[in-house]
Design a protein around this motif. Sequence first.
Motif: not given
Length: 329
Positions: A75-79, A136-147, A230-237
């Motif tokens: 997710i991070m490298i894609q974003k 860089i990780t989004g912390g507790a708020a997490g991060m979405y896969a880029p759309n 799994y991470g890309t399937f979730l779309g948000f981690i």
Amino acid sequence: MIRKNLKRQPLILLGLLLILLGVPLVVKSNYYISILVYCLAFAGLGSAWNLIGGYGGQISWCHSGFLAIGAYTAIMIQKYLGISPWLTIGIGVVLSFCLATMIGYGTFKLTGAYFSLATMAFSEILRLLLLYFKGITGGAAGMYAPNKLKPGFGNLMFQTDVPFYYIMLIMLALVALVAVIFEKTKTGQYLRAIKDNETAAQSLGIETFKVKLRAFQLSAVITSVIGVFYGTFLGFIDPASVCGNDVAVKIGLVAIIGGTGTIMGPIMGAFILVPLIEFAGVLFGPRGGSQLLYGLGIILIVLFMPDGLIQLFRQKAWGKKEKAKSGGA
């Protein structure tokens, strides 16, 4: 009899694979397909965990950390760089291999509960690091896969979950194939000997540390690769969804409930445990009843079938043999 049943497992797996290939042709609901994706993902994760936890008896609770490495890397490298998740697999593999080596050197001198607690600590450290470096990780708020990327196979972005279903099915088939080969290798056989009696294995000249470390590294690498999908399937981690202790326990439980040290066990466990959690969640909602039902099911299985649900099939096969013997007599 057990050895004979184990020999049948590849044939059973092949038949199961053929059935699963046709499921999306019958099941049209994306909701049910997504549940099946979860089943396949945790069947693969449980099978990877089984390589060290089942065959070697080394109960690890840090596999959520390897899952998080794969998911966050993708997710991070894609974003940030716009690079396809496919190209991040190698990075996740290297990172998880290095982490598994470090954990192995730090924990394999420990035994029993001490080893399990130490692995849990590593997973918790990684979770805290993900929270700390929130820039860089989004912390507790997490991060979405880029759309904003172009949908398609290259970016693992699809309109429905059917492509993820087939990707996870292929992953599960590959992990099962690795497990079939692993059982026949010296490492797999030595690992079973270590599980039975590590002191006796050492007295026979088996380098127990190296054997356990190789199995742990292999298990970690596979878990990381599944984590990418799994991470890309979730779309948000976020740290809780891929690196929490409950995720680590769930990965191990699918193997323990299905039957450790077997190829079919983790698959069976995932296809029972994941729908059970989903069903309980729908039935009880957010009131916590799902966790009650989930826990009750686990307690009953551990109490009455300590070898896992695969014990049912062994007993059935044993019963047939005894019946044939009595009939022949």
